[in-house]
Design a protein around this motif. Structure first.
Motif, short mmCIF file in Angstrom:
data_model
loop_
_atom_site.label_atom_id
_atom_site.label_comp_id
_atom_site.label_asym_id
_atom_site.label_seq_id
_atom_site.Cartn_x
_atom_site.Cartn_y
_atom_site.Cartn_z
N LYS A 636 0.82 -1.20 0.00
CA LYS A 636 0.00 0.00 0.00
C LYS A 636 0.86 1.27 0.00
O LYS A 636 0.43 2.31 -0.47
N PHE A 637 2.05 1.16 0.53
CA PHE A 637 2.94 2.32 0.60
C PHE A 637 4.27 1.98 -0.06
O PHE A 637 5.30 1.83 0.62
N ASP A 643 5.77 7.87 1.87
CA ASP A 643 4.51 7.53 1.22
C ASP A 643 3.41 7.38 2.28
O ASP A 643 2.30 7.93 2.17
N TYR A 644 3.74 6.67 3.35
CA TYR A 644 2.79 6.48 4.46
C TYR A 644 2.44 7.82 5.10
O TYR A 644 1.27 8.11 5.38
N VAL A 646 2.22 10.70 3.93
CA VAL A 646 1.30 11.50 3.13
C VAL A 646 -0.04 10.78 2.93
O VAL A 646 -1.09 11.43 2.96
N ASN A 647 -0.02 9.48 2.77
CA ASN A 647 -1.22 8.79 2.31
C ASN A 647 -1.97 7.97 3.35
O ASN A 647 -3.07 7.50 3.08
N HIS A 648 -1.40 7.78 4.52
CA HIS A 648 -2.11 7.03 5.55
C HIS A 648 -3.15 7.94 6.21
O HIS A 648 -2.86 9.11 6.50
N GLU A 649 -4.33 7.39 6.46
CA GLU A 649 -5.34 8.13 7.22
C GLU A 649 -5.77 7.29 8.41
O GLU A 649 -6.16 6.13 8.26
N ARG A 661 -3.26 19.96 4.23
CA ARG A 661 -4.09 18.85 3.76
C ARG A 661 -5.08 19.39 2.73
O ARG A 661 -5.16 20.58 2.44
N LYS A 673 -6.09 13.81 1.54
CA LYS A 673 -4.65 13.66 1.34
C LYS A 673 -4.16 14.67 0.31
O LYS A 673 -4.87 14.97 -0.65
N PRO A 675 -0.92 15.09 -2.17
CA PRO A 675 0.34 14.48 -2.61
C PRO A 675 1.54 15.40 -2.49
O PRO A 675 2.68 14.94 -2.44
#
Ligand code: SF4
Length: 997
Positions: A636-637, A643-644, A646-649, A661, A673, A675
């Motif tokens: 996923k990352f 990557d995590y 920025v993209n983990h919620e 954000r 998110k 990027p």
């Protein structure tokens, strides 16, 4: 950021270029997390400077921070993954490729996850990514996770979170701009270093009084206006005496207590009954008070009530008393009078009385009022913000005693009766605090971990009732460290100091893999150091296998722990990686607003190492952990930790970073998110800061504007008032369970202990070791602390910081030493009930006469950290840890029948480092010169070169000063062993999702 080279008109270059570029990032030389500017020249770090715009340090940089260069270029840096080939502890390793390392780890962990995930014990040290590591453990499905809080300051954290919704240390701060009196308890100067230093500077510039309560007069105490050289472990009694004096004199802020605390709640008086000591509630479960106007019970939180704080009442047949009366009655007892406690505390009654009088004077005669209009939780508008300008702060000196939870609660009680929590001039919360009392969630893991499944929630949390404990039907612990069991019910940071002992014993069960990060558990981070080394190498005679079968360890350096692992995953330094100082974790906020920060790679690794956080996500993807894999089994990352970040919620719109954000990058706190989020952070000097409106800055627990904002930001779930707790109903629920009430049965063995220590109001008791040993045989207290210029074991391997100190002494009061015929520089034996060390003394006046102390983690094992075998740290430095047992002496008095409880606080499981009692004897003349115990020198891991004899770092930047010759860089050149891996590696190839894995 590129630097211009100024052109000089007269040919004299007065300002030669110092660097090719400057990069902003966040310091990691201690836990303060100051903003820094790192000057880079020719790909090497030339200089580190404080970032004047950063909320934490505002440009200030300490000795540790500037020495980050030597941390980065440390001769002890690991170079490549290692696999053990000799006996564990021998230090015999071979280098392996990352693929092999990850395959091994995946194989070991994958087997466990499929069969019994709790057989993984995953514990981390002083890392700053606990929201990631905890989430990883949740996804893996093991309840056996914690970080170092249990052996650091969980007493302080838990006491605060169960009393006022926040705590000292990084969750709050004194109101440095308005306080007129600052009372500090037991703070070591390496913690919260720059903010406290600058804060004390502000206080002194304004003429505020600074009182430091601490057995040792070093660091902050040395610059205090008054040093209270208290006997260790008696701070709670001292505070009770202050409360006694204040209550007796009527110097209590009754209005504050009624508005913001549960002082007026009615407490049921029904000895022997199941509801004894609980709040009187209406049929909806709402707590009640006694309304003096209506002469009847009323909802305690009704803004219209006029509650009674004293008296005895009968409501619906129940005898009830307001919490305030119970509290006042307890501390008015003459046993808490200054005269009664002075000798035990090692202070004079006159000094205690004077300090109480000073507190009363400043609180009630020098109150302040800021012309700021604000609205409270009930919608009432107040024209001003009133404050009683007394600030308090406490840390490990309070926390690291077996009575620390209650002592810290006592300090919070003192704050509450003076009305100084979250007011101008008082102690202020830093968002995201305050939180509901206690915060959500509760600890997950009641099912002990289900094969192939994640845990139902996070392993760490806050129990509110016996039903929340992690115990089986017979009341036995479900976690390897026995956290959240009847031994230590509110152990919200786990008990890292018990993990190895329990795993070795198989109590409550054996583990298959011990996975640790940045935790020097075979040396300065453990009690019973020699015993723990033996446990790590002990084998089952029947099978010939190690009792702890597999150990995976990640660290950037060749610490003492490396030799005791089977697989080493080498980490980067803090200047080589992306990192995130998150509001989900331990943020860098100020009381005036939330803030978070990142680290960005300043230089590329020159070794084959990877950031642990990226490795952890990679491992998660290989294991097919749900949060880390997509439906098709792909990672996923794939970009690793950045990557995590920025993209983990964690929740919709809430991620690791709060700044920039939303699709357009213009939302903060909550938002989609973005990027480009990391880019925005880099552009903003690697931090984000939110600013509270003036009307939101104080009274946050009852401030309508602030509470609504906190909900929006995701700090709290609802905007209800957070009621401060002078009386803890939660504690009483555990006590009632110990008395046999409720559906959860407390094992007979633990009943008396739980009943004694789960008092709903603060109590004081003698620290356990002091109570258990013969104090005539062991007449002195022994403490450790860290110097302001070092942080745990990291600093004492740092080439520049070692020049400040490379041998720790045992500091002893000159008068006490003279009585024993000990002179300055003598070598002495220090003996406890558990062990014996030999060291050299330094005689001083600024210490409680019944106390000796030393700097911790200066002493190193020979060969460790790539120091020379004859380094003073190894030959003359010493560890007090050898004297401290992780277990208390046998309990022969209780129902336990000789059971040995852990050397911890009975409420929270906090490691009781500072309960140690010793005797000190002069060594024989032929024993002078070397510390004891000594252990065989550790082998240097492969491909780490010998340390340079002479360090010339920096000379290479000024060849003209060296006759135009290029000067070899004695640190860098010898370490480059090959092109390292880039920081952000693509993830491993997609792993097909396996059933049940
Ligand atoms: S106080 Fe800590 S974080 Fe700040 S500069 Fe010093 S070592 Fe770095």
């Amino acid at each position: 950021m590129a630097l211009d080279h100024p052109v000089e008109g007269d040919g004299v270059d007065t300002s030669p270029p110092v660097a090719d570029e400057v990069k902003y990032t966040t310091c990691y030389m201690c836990a303060c997390r100051c903003g820094i500017r790192v000057y880079v020249k020719d790909g090497q770090i030339r200089y580190i400077q404080g970032n004047k715009n950063h909320p934490v340090n505002k440009g200030v940089l300490c000795a540790k921070g500037s020495s980050g260069i030597m941390q980065h270029y440390s001769p002890a840096r690991l170079q490549k993954p290692l696999k053990r080939v000799g006996e564990r502890g021998s230090g015999e390793f071979v280098e392996i490729e990352w693929d092999e390392a990850m395959d091994l780890a995946t194989d070991w962990l994958g087997t466990i996850r499929k069969t019994d995930p709790k057989k993984l014990a995953f514990f981390t040290g002083r890392d700053q990514s606990q929201s990631l590591t905890g989430w990883w453990a949740t996804n893996f499905g093991t309840p056996n996770f914690a970080a170092h809080g249990g052996f650091c300051s969980v007493n302080m954290a838990a006491a605060g979170l169960y009393s006022i919704g926040g705590s000292f240390w990084e969750f709050g701060e004194p109101d440095w701009d308005n306080a007129k009196y600052f009372l500090m308890f037991g703070v070591a100067e390496d913690h919260d270093s720059n903010p406290i230093k600058t804060g004390i500077g502000k206080l002194k510039a304004r003429g505020a009084k600074f009182v430091s309560v601490n057995p040792t007069k070093t660091g902050y105490s040395a610059v205090a206006d008054e040093w209270v050289g208290i006997r260790p472990g008696t701070d709670g009694l001292f505070v009770f005496a202050l409360i006694h004096e204040l209550v007796k004199a009527g110097k209590v802020d009754l209005e504050y207590l009624v508005r913001y605390t549960n002082a007026h709640y009615l407490i049921i008086q029904a000895p022997g009954e199941a509801d004894d000591g609980l709040f009187l509630r209406d049929t909806d479960g709402v707590p009640l008070c006694w309304d003096k106007v209506k002469n009847a019970s009323a909802k305690a939180l009704d803004p219209e009530v006029t509650p009674a704080l004293t008296g005895e009442y009968t409501v619906n047949g129940k005898q009830v008393i307001p919490a305030f009366q119970l509290m006042a009655g307890r501390y008015l007892d003459e046993k808490y009078a200054p005269e009664a406690v002075a000798e035990t505390c090692g202070l004079s009654a006159a000094q205690i009385k004077r300090i109480a009088a000073e507190l009363a004077h400043v609180a009630f005669e020098e109150a302040i009022e800021l012309p700021i209009e604000w609205t409270d939780w009930a919608g009432r508008t107040h024209k001003t913000m009133k404050g009683r300008p007394i600030a308090m702060h406490a840390m490990r000196g309070i926390s690291a005693h077996s009575n620390g939870f209650h002592t810290c609660r006592a300090i919070h009680l003192l704050q509450m009766i003076l009305g100084t929590v979250e007011v101008p001039g008082g102690f202020r919360f830093k968002p995201p605090f305050p939180k509901p009392i206690p915060p959500n969630p509760k600890p997950a893991g009641k099912d002990g971990g289900v094969p192939g499944k994640p845990l139902a929630g996070a392993p760490l949390g806050f129990p509110t009732q016996p039903e929340d404990l992690l115990v089986d039907d017979d009341g036995n612990p479900l976690r390897i460290d026995k956290a959240y069991s009847w031994e230590n019910p509110l152990s919200s940071h786990g008990l890292m100091h018990m993990v190895i002992t329990n795993a070795w014993k198989g109590d409550p069960y054996p583990v298959d893999v011990l996975f640790m990060y940045m935790a020097n558990m075979s040396w300065n981070s453990t009690m019973n150091t020699k015993g723990v080394m033996e446990m790590l190498t002990d084998k089952d005679p029947a099978t010939g296998e190690y009792k702890i079968p597999k150990i995976i360890y990640s660290d950037a350096y060749a610490s003492e722990m490396v030799a005791y692992a089977d697989l080493i995953l080498p980490d980067t330094t803090y200047l080589e990686r992306w990192d995130c100082i998150s509001l989900l974790d331990r943020p860098i906020c100020e009381a005036d607003g939330p803030a978070d920060a990142i680290r960005q790679p300043v230089v590329e690794p020159d070794r084959d190492v990877r950031a642990f956080q990226t490795v952890l996500l990679d491992l998660g993807a290989r294991l097919g952990l749900p949060g880390m894999t997509n439906e098709d089994g792909s990672p996923k990352f794939p970009g690793g930790y950045p990557d995590y970040i920025v993209n983990h919620e964690r929740m919709p719109g809430i991620g690791p970073l709060a700044g920039w954000r939303g699709e357009n990058g213009d939302e903060h706190g909550r938002g989609a998110k973005n990027p480009d989020q990391l880019k925005k952070y880099v552009e903003n000097e690697c931090f984000w800061q939110g600013h509270l409106k003036p009307s939101q800055k104080y009274y946050k627990f009852a401030n309508r504007d602030y509470l609504d904002y906190a909900v929006h930001m995701g700090f709290i779930g609802h905007a209800d008032q957070i009621v401060l707790q002078i009386y803890s109903e939660i504690m009483q629920k555990f006590r009632n369970a110990a008395r046999g009430h409720g559906s959860v049965k407390v094992p007979e063995q633990h009943r008396a202990r739980v009943e004694a220590y789960f008092d709903p109001m603060p109590i004081w008791y003698m620290p356990f070791e002091e109570a258990a040993v013969d104090t005539k045989a062991f007449p002195l207290h022994a403490l450790t602390q860290r110097p302001i210029y070092m942080y745990h074991s990291w600093g004492s391997q740092n080439a520049w910081l070692r020049q400040i100190m490379n041998q720790n002494r045992l500091y002893m009061h000159a008068g006490t030493a003279k009585d024993q015929g000990i002179a300055d520089d003598d070598w002495v034996w220090v003996t406890s009930h558990h062990g014996r060390v030999k060291c050299q003394v330094r005689l001083i006046e600024g210490v409680n006469p019944q106390t000796v102390w030393t700097w911790n983690a200066i002493g190193k094992r020979k060969g460790a950290w790539n120091l020379k075998e004859d380094a003073p740290e190894a030959t003359k430095g010493f560890l007090l840890n050898h004297l401290i047992s992780e277990l208390l002496p046998e309990d022969k008095t209780g129902a336990g029948g000789g059971y040995r409880y852990s050397n911890s606080d009975p409420v929270t499981g906090q490691a009781a480092w500072f309960d140690l009692r010793v005797k000190v004897e002069k060594a024989a003349a032929d024993e002078f010169g070397e510390s004891s115990p000594q252990f065989p020198a550790l082998k240097r891991p492969p491909n780490i070169a010998d340390s340079p004899d002479i360090l010339r770092y920096g000379a290479q930047f000024n060849p003209e000063r060296h006759g135009g010759k290029t000067v070899e860089n004695s640190v860098i050149n010898r370490q480059v062993v090959g092109k390292g891996a880039p920081e952000v590696k693509p993830m491993t190839k997609p792993v097909p999702k396996k059933e049940g894995v």
